[in-house]
Structure formats: C-alpha cells, structure tokens
Design a protein around this motif. Structure first.
Motif, PDB file in Angstrom:
ATOM      1  N   ASN A   1       0.830  -1.210   0.000  1.00 21.69           N
ATOM      2  CA  ASN A   1       0.000   0.000   0.000  1.00 21.69           C
ATOM      3  C   ASN A   1       0.860   1.254   0.000  1.00 21.69           C
ATOM      4  OD1 ASN A   1      -2.393  -1.290  -0.118  1.00 21.69           O
ATOM      5  ND2 ASN A   1      -2.941  -1.019   2.057  1.00 21.69           N
TER       6      ASN A   1
ATOM      7  N   LYS B   1       1.906   1.690  -3.378  1.00 24.19           N
ATOM      8  CA  LYS B   1       0.789   1.953  -4.297  1.00 24.19           C
ATOM      9  C   LYS B   1       0.275   3.386  -4.129  1.00 24.19           C
ATOM     10  CE  LYS B   1      -2.822  -0.813  -3.844  1.00 24.19           C
ATOM     11  NZ  LYS B   1      -4.072  -1.584  -4.009  1.00 24.19           N
ATOM     12  N   TYR B   2       0.120   3.804  -2.843  1.00 25.54           N
ATOM     13  CA  TYR B   2      -0.460   5.129  -2.602  1.00 25.54           C
ATOM     14  C   TYR B   2       0.641   6.153  -2.363  1.00 25.54           C
ATOM     15  CZ  TYR B   2      -4.589   2.243  -2.279  1.00 25.54           C
ATOM     16  OH  TYR B   2      -5.564   1.356  -2.581  1.00 25.54           O
TER      17      TYR B   2
ATOM     18  N   ASP C   1       5.162   5.841   5.731  1.00 30.16           N
ATOM     19  CA  ASP C   1       5.484   6.220   4.347  1.00 30.16           C
ATOM     20  C   ASP C   1       5.318   7.712   4.155  1.00 30.16           C
ATOM     21  OD1 ASP C   1       2.790   6.950   3.510  1.00 30.16           O
ATOM     22  OD2 ASP C   1       2.317   4.799   3.569  1.00 30.16           O
TER      23      ASP C   1
ATOM     24  N   HIS D   1     -13.705  -1.229   2.004  1.00 31.31           N
ATOM     25  CA  HIS D   1     -13.682   0.228   2.141  1.00 31.31           C
ATOM     26  C   HIS D   1     -12.459   0.798   1.421  1.00 31.31           C
ATOM     27  CE1 HIS D   1     -15.803   3.438   4.392  1.00 31.31           C
ATOM     28  NE2 HIS D   1     -14.775   4.108   3.871  1.00 31.31           N
ATOM     29  N   ARG D   2     -12.711   1.638   0.427  1.00 37.10           N
ATOM     30  CA  ARG D   2     -11.605   2.209  -0.354  1.00 37.10           C
ATOM     31  C   ARG D   2     -11.770   3.720  -0.397  1.00 37.10           C
ATOM     32  NH1 ARG D   2     -10.051   0.695  -5.632  1.00 37.10           N
ATOM     33  NH2 ARG D   2      -7.977   0.679  -4.741  1.00 37.10           N
ATOM     34  N   LEU D   3     -10.674   4.417  -0.490  1.00 36.75           N
ATOM     35  CA  LEU D   3     -10.748   5.867  -0.599  1.00 36.75           C
ATOM     36  C   LEU D   3     -10.537   6.310  -2.045  1.00 36.75           C
ATOM     37  CD1 LEU D   3      -8.692   6.922   2.551  1.00 36.75           C
ATOM     38  CD2 LEU D   3     -11.127   6.481   2.360  1.00 36.75           C
ATOM     39  N   HIS D   4     -10.163   5.350  -2.874  1.00 34.50           N
ATOM     40  CA  HIS D   4      -9.878   5.713  -4.261  1.00 34.50           C
ATOM     41  C   HIS D   4     -10.687   4.833  -5.206  1.00 34.50           C
ATOM     42  CE1 HIS D   4      -6.320   6.753  -1.881  1.00 34.50           C
ATOM     43  NE2 HIS D   4      -6.386   7.868  -2.614  1.00 34.50           N
TER      44      HIS D   4
ATOM     45  N   THR E   1      -9.266  -4.031  -4.151  1.00 34.22           N
ATOM     46  CA  THR E   1     -10.605  -4.492  -3.806  1.00 34.22           C
ATOM     47  C   THR E   1     -11.055  -3.980  -2.431  1.00 34.22           C
ATOM     48  OG1 THR E   1      -9.583  -6.458  -2.910  1.00 34.22           O
ATOM     49  CG2 THR E   1     -10.476  -6.630  -5.142  1.00 34.22           C
ATOM     50  N   GLY E   2     -10.160  -3.344  -1.688  1.00 28.96           N
ATOM     51  CA  GLY E   2     -10.529  -2.833  -0.352  1.00 28.96           C
ATOM     52  C   GLY E   2     -10.566  -3.919   0.708  1.00 28.96           C
TER      53      GLY E   2
ATOM     54  N   LEU F   1      -6.426  -4.132   3.981  1.00 28.93           N
ATOM     55  CA  LEU F   1      -6.295  -3.678   5.380  1.00 28.93           C
ATOM     56  C   LEU F   1      -7.210  -4.480   6.312  1.00 28.93           C
ATOM     57  CD1 LEU F   1      -5.905   0.202   5.078  1.00 28.93           C
ATOM     58  CD2 LEU F   1      -4.163  -1.490   5.616  1.00 28.93           C
TER      59      LEU F   1
HETATM   60  P1  ADP Z   1      -6.984  -1.571  -1.499  1.00 24.92           P
HETATM   61  O1  ADP Z   1      -5.609  -1.162  -1.468  1.00 24.92           O
HETATM   62  O2  ADP Z   1      -7.205  -2.840  -2.223  1.00 24.92           O
HETATM   63  O3  ADP Z   1      -7.915  -0.530  -1.868  1.00 24.92           O
HETATM   64  P2  ADP Z   1      -6.780  -1.749   1.338  1.00 24.92           P
HETATM   65  O4  ADP Z   1      -7.703  -2.385   2.315  1.00 24.92           O
HETATM   66  O5  ADP Z   1      -5.415  -2.218   1.295  1.00 24.92           O
HETATM   67  O6  ADP Z   1      -7.472  -1.971  -0.065  1.00 24.92           O
HETATM   68  O7  ADP Z   1      -6.845  -0.201   1.538  1.00 24.92           O
HETATM   69  C1  ADP Z   1      -8.044   0.470   1.787  1.00 24.92           C
HETATM   70  C2  ADP Z   1      -7.879   1.909   1.396  1.00 24.92           C
HETATM   71  O8  ADP Z   1      -7.059   2.584   2.291  1.00 24.92           O
HETATM   72  C3  ADP Z   1      -7.208   2.105   0.060  1.00 24.92           C
HETATM   73  O9  ADP Z   1      -8.160   2.091  -0.994  1.00 24.92           O
HETATM   74  C4  ADP Z   1      -6.552   3.430   0.187  1.00 24.92           C
HETATM   75  O10 ADP Z   1      -7.476   4.417  -0.141  1.00 24.92           O
HETATM   76  C5  ADP Z   1      -6.258   3.553   1.644  1.00 24.92           C
HETATM   77  N1  ADP Z   1      -4.862   3.273   1.936  1.00 24.92           N
HETATM   78  C6  ADP Z   1      -4.341   2.093   2.368  1.00 24.92           C
HETATM   79  N2  ADP Z   1      -3.019   2.215   2.578  1.00 24.92           N
HETATM   80  C7  ADP Z   1      -2.703   3.499   2.300  1.00 24.92           C
HETATM   81  C8  ADP Z   1      -1.478   4.274   2.334  1.00 24.92           C
HETATM   82  N3  ADP Z   1      -0.330   3.709   2.722  1.00 24.92           N
HETATM   83  N4  ADP Z   1      -1.546   5.572   1.979  1.00 24.92           N
HETATM   84  C9  ADP Z   1      -2.701   6.126   1.636  1.00 24.92           C
HETATM   85  N5  ADP Z   1      -3.869   5.480   1.580  1.00 24.92           N
HETATM   86  C10 ADP Z   1      -3.870   4.184   1.907  1.00 24.92           C
END
Ligand code: ADP
Length: 624
Positions: free
Chosen positions: A528, A531-532, A557, A575-578, A586-587, A590
């Motif tokens: 993550n 990725k983010y 990070d 639950h996803r923020l993006h 897929t959310g 975490l």
């Molecule tokens: P996914 O990555 O598949 O969306 P996760 O459960 O890993 O699912 O993450 C849930 C959400 O949390 C992500 O969609 C992202 O928006 C946010 N997130 C997770 N890790 C980070 C990070 N290191 N920095 C910023 N946002 C994060």
C-alpha cells in the motif's frame, strides 16, 4: 659530751631504756658525725643491713661505702644547718622503711642529729591497696557511666569522681568542683526540680532518687539518674551529702523510641478499618480492636472472653476447622482465609482474615487475626461471575455464528468461481468465434463484461483469502522479524527500483507468530505504501518498539496520506478511498491486516493526515 646528756634531761641509762623499748631504730650523732647513742633496734639493724654493729664515738660515715660518704657529708651539713631530711627505702624482701634525719636544736644551734628509722611496710601496703581500690572504683564508674560526688557541708568542700567530670564533658580535674559548677550543667528546665530535691533531703534526711537532664560542656543533652544520701552526725546535723550521677541517655533514647514505636503501632491497630483480634490458645478472644463496632455492631468489651467460633458462620466453620489446625501447627506462618462473621443483628459479613499463630512470641502469646470486610468485593465477584458466564455464553454463540459465516463466505466464493469461469470463457469464446458478426458496440459490451467478470474473480479470490485468514492455531513459531521483512522486501525489489524508492528497516525483534500471516501483513502494508505514493520517490521505514506485554511495529510512508475521518473505516472490508480506475484494488487488504493482528492478540491503527504520509502501527502480544 660523752654519752650523758647534761642539765634538765634524764640520765643516759634511763633514756637508753626508753629507746630500747621502742620498735623504731634510733641513733643520735653529734655535729662531728660521730655516733652518740643508739638503741637495740638500731644495733640489730646495723648488724643486719650494714654488716657491723654501731659503736659509740665512731663516725657514722664509716658505715657507708666510700662513694656515698661525700654525698652523706653534704647531707649532714645541710641538716646541721637546720634542715630536716626524710627518705624512704625499699629493702630486699619487701620491707619499706622511712629514714628521718632530724636536727636537734639546743638554744637555736644544732649540735646533734637524731636518726630514726621506722618500718612502714604495713602502712605502705595499705596505701597501695587503697590506691588500687580507688583505681578499680574509677574503672567501674567509667564502665557503668556512673559518676559520684561528695559535699562536705561544713567546709563547703566538694569532690567529684573522674567519671563525673567526664559526664559533665570535662577532663578530670579541669575545674574546681563546687555546688555552683554542678548546677551550671543542669538543664535550665530541671534546675528548680534539682534544687527542690536537695532541699527536701536536707530537711528530712531522706535519700533521693530522680532523673534530671544536663547539658554537658561539649553541648550534649544527657539524661541522668541521680541518687543521693545525707549523712548526719549524732546531734542530727547534716554533715555530708553523697551522690551519684548515672548517665542513662542511651537507655532513655531507646525507651523513647520503643515508646514511640508502641504508640505508632497502637494507633495503627486502633485506627485501622480492619478488625484486629487476639485469641488465646483455647480460641477465646482476648482483644478486639475498635473497628469491631463498625464491622459487627459489637463493642470490644462485649466480645472479650467469648469463643472465636461463636462469631463464624456455621456454614464456614467446618471448612475452617482443618485450616485452624494448620495455623496451630505452623507458628509464625500467616494464612489468609475468607469466611463469614455473624453480626450482632444476626446478619453476616464476608471477611478476609489473615491469621498468624504468635503463641510463641513473648508479650504476644496469642493467635493474631487481621480481618477485613470484603462483603463488597464478594458481591462484585458474584456479579462478575454472572457476567462472565453470560459473556462466555455469548462468545460461544458468536464464535459458532462466525464459523458459520466464514464457512458460508468460503462456500459462496468457492461455488461462485465455477459459474464465473463459465461466464468469462463463454464471453471470450463469443468474442473470438463471432468477431466478424459483432459490431463495435457489441465488442465494447463484451469487453466490459469480461472486465467485470475479471474484477469479480479478483473480489472472490480476495474474499476467499479473507475468510481463510485470522486463524493462528497450530502454526505459531519463533520468527526473526529482520529475516521476515527482508523476504518481503525482495517482493518489492523491482517496484522500489522503478520508483527510486527507499525501504529502511530498523533492527526488529524475535516474536512468536504465524509466519505466512506476518508475511502477508507486511506485504499488504508495504504494498500500500508503494501503491499510494505521492509524486516524490517513496520512503518507507519499518520500526519496532518494545512495551511491557507487546511489541509495537510501525510502517511509515511519505505517500498520499489519509484524511483523519477515514482512519478507522479503511480497516473495514471493501472500504476504499480511491476509485478502481485511479488505483487497482478491492478494499480487502487492510481488513485482512486487521484480522491477522487481532488473531495475534493485538491492534492495528493509523496515524495519518492527507498529503502528509501515513504511519500504520500494529501491536503483537509477547509470548513466552
Ligand atoms: P486496497 O488497497 O485494495 O484498496 P486496502 O484495504 O489495502 O485496499 O486499503 C483500503 C484503502 O485505504 C485504500 O483504498 C486506500 O485508499 C487507503 N490506503 C491504504 N493504505 C494506504 C497508504 N499507505 N496511503 C494512503 N492510503 C492508503
């Protein structure tokens, strides 16, 4: 002059008779140092000590060795000038004599010298003994810290023993003892008392015995036990006052500290909310502290003399009897028992009694009970027990419904895979076989459907993964987290190189956990973080901090960060923020992390702010 003493003196014969009758050695010589007269004792002594008898008319110097004669001449010359001489001689065999040379004056001039010699062995021995006794007395006084004094009332003369000087902080003989000097050391607050006591003894002739304080010359405050006695003559007049001073400072200080300690313990016992009791060997109550009133409604006096068993609830008595036997057998070993005591109104209270057999301790000679009211605790305990039972019941219910849910999720996702695979493969078939007949729109629809099916496949796989995680049973092992994170970092080697990223790992501990789950946990978090990422090259740092019962790991990070209001939601499944177009996912990542951490007795949380990077923390319970 030739033997006879002229004039008014008796005859020589008579004199000789008198002289012979004394035990003293007696010799008279004239001014030419010739022997004039001597008695029998002298004659014997001359033979015995000087080796030859005295002869009248012979010089006395002839009885001395030539070396001594010159000295003797000088001595006799001085005597003839009128000086009296006295010598003490120690003779072999322990005899001691004094030798007296006495000028005999006749009308103011010295014509003769009398020489008398007295055996003073007995007197000297007596004197020596007296001195020895005095020394012994002084030593005894010094050992006992006992000083003594004497006050001769008519002459006002006061004598102090050496030890008395020392008690006053003086060197023996340093000052002239007097009543005034003695009083100058008495503590100002005790002066009147000391004077009154002396006055009383003076008046009545009674001895006195009292305690006073003094301040010695070296400014030490001392406690003194004074005793004294008045000596009266036959006419009843006070003649002498004899007294002693005993330094009892140490004893007094010890007594004071013991008394203070006793008072402290007594107030502890008396003020304590616990009920203290003393019980005799026959289990009869001999003491009960005032707390008994608040605890049992009885007064202390009411229970003294009563059997201890009378107060104990009959239902508890049987259980306690063997315990009491043990207490009797193990002197000094405290035993903590819980039982009910019956109050005056017949109701009962629960107490925790610490019971110790101190029958063997002189001054205590009893069994000591310290009883604390624990009724409240007992009530809470029984409430807690009920609550626990309910909780356990609920937990069992939950766990079985969880198992059912997991089974359902597994079966559903597993069973869904088959029809999904069919949908995907038929869509692919449709696209390849009928490509010629399909227009652009139809092809686009088919591509959407294939995409959807693909996404659903990933979702189902993740869901399967999720339903499988969370169980740590059986597979826990000791893990070197440095090695584990190193393995994880290999997975991201390319991604790090492509993004010019940096993965920094601090020294990590050994922990006991499920290996595959720990790998997955770090993989999800580091994945993550990459990725983010923000526009800057990613910088990821992994650390661990030791706490009492757990390790707290962190993955930090410098990425996009997370708005604070979502810091809890992101751990929920799906639950996803993006959006899916912005970032793949897929959310579930975490949510899986949360499940893993909780299965290891820990928690996961994030400290992040939008555009400021994130720190994911998770704790893992320490295990032996
Ligand atoms: P996914 O990555 O598949 O969306 P996760 O459960 O890993 O699912 O993450 C849930 C959400 O949390 C992500 O969609 C992202 O928006 C946010 N997130 C997770 N890790 C980070 C990070 N290191 N920095 C910023 N946002 C994060």
């Amino acid at each position: 002059m030739n033997g006879d003493i002229p004039g008014k003196y008796p005859t020589t014969d008579f004199l000789q008779l008198v002289l012979d009758s004394t035990r003293e050695i007696f010799v008279v010589i004239d001014k030419s140092l010739n022997i004039v007269i001597f008695n029998k004792e002298a004659e014997n002594a001359a033979v015995h000590f000087l080796g030859k008898p005295f002869v009248k008319g012979e010089s006395i110097l002839n009885y001395a060795t030539p070396e001594r004669q010159e000295k003797l001449k000088i001595m006799y010359a001085e005597i003839l000038q009128g000086t009296q001489k006295k010598y003490k001689f120690n003779f072999p065999g322990g005899k001691i004599y004094t030798l007296n040379f006495q000028p005999i004056f006749d009308s103011g001039t010295v014509n003769y010298i009398s020489l008398t010699c007295v055996d003073i062995t007995t007197e000297e021995e007596a004197l020596l003994q007296t001195l020895k006794n005095q020394e012994l007395l002084q030593r005894a006084e010094s050992i006992a810290g006992l000083g003594s004094w004497e006050w001769d009332i008519s002459s006002e003369k006061v004598v102090w023993s050496d030890e008395l000087f020392r008690i006053m902080g003086l060197v023996p003989g340093e000052a002239e003892p007097s009543k005034h000097l003695g009083f100058s050391f008495v503590h100002p607050a005790d002066v009147t008392k000391a004077e009154d006591i002396l006055l009383h003894s003076f008046k009545t002739g009674d001895p006195y015995s009292t305690e006073i304080r003094i301040i010695s010359k070296d400014n030490q405050h001392k406690y003194i036990h004074c005793q004294g006695i008045i000596l009266r003559n036959e006419a009843g007049r006070n003649v002498k006052l004899i007294g002693t001073f005993l330094d009892i400072t140490n004893k007094k200080l010890l007594e004071d500290s013991i008394q203070k300690k006793e008072q402290r313990f007594q107030s502890l016992v008396e003020k304590s909310a616990d009920m203290m009791m003393q019980v005799s060997e026959q289990r009869i109550i001999t003491y009960a502290s005032p707390a008994i009133k608040a605890m049992t409604q009885y007064n202390s006096e009411e229970v003294i003399g009563i059997r201890l068993g009378t107060f104990i609830h009959p239902d508890d008595l049987e259980r306690l009897l063997p315990e009491f036997e043990k207490i009797f057998k193990d002197p000094g070993v405290p035993r903590v028992l819980e039982y009910r005591i019956i109050k005056k109104d017949g109701s009962g209270i629960w107490v925790e009694g610490t019971i110790t057999n101190l029958l063997h301790i002189p001054g205590v000679n009893s069994i000591v009970l310290n009883q604390r009211d624990i009724s409240q605790r007992k009530e809470t305990e029984s409430l807690l027990n009920q609550l626990n039972e309910t909780l356990e019941f609920r937990a069992r219910e939950l766990s079985s419904s969880n198992i059912e849910l997991e089974r359902f999720a597994y079966v559903a996702s597993h069973d869904l895979q088959e029809p999904l695979r069919m949908v995907s493969s038929f869509l692919t078939l449709l696209e390849s076989r009928y490509a010629a007949q399909l227009d652009e729109k139809a092809k686009q629809y088919i591509s959407f459907a294939v995409d959807g099916a693909e996404r659903m496949k990933r979702l189902i796989n993740d869901l399967l993964e999720y339903s499988r995680t969370g169980n740590t049973r059986g597979a826990q092992e000791k893990l070197n987290m440095n090695d584990l994170v190193n393995t994880v970092s290999l997975v991201f080697k390319n991604a790090l190189e492509e993004t010019k990223g940096l993965l920094e790992v601090d020294p990590l501990p050994m922990i006991v956990a499920k290996k595959t789950q720990m790998i997955q946990l770090f993989q999800n978090l580091v994945g993550n973080a990459l990725k983010y990422k923000s526009d800057a090259p990613p910088h990821i740092r992994i650390r661990a901090a030791e706490k009492n019962t757990k390790w707290v790991f962190s993955v930090e990070d410098n990425g996009l960060g997370i708005p604070e209001k979502f810091s809890e939601d992101i751990f929920n499944i799906f639950h996803r923020l993006h959006g899916k177009n912005e970032y793949e996912g897929t959310g579930i990542g975490l949510a899986i992390c949360k499940k893993i951490v909780e299965a290891h007795g820990g928690k996961i949380w994030v400290k992040a702010a939008e555009k400021q990077g994130s720190i994911f923390y998770f704790s893992i319970k320490k295990q032996q």
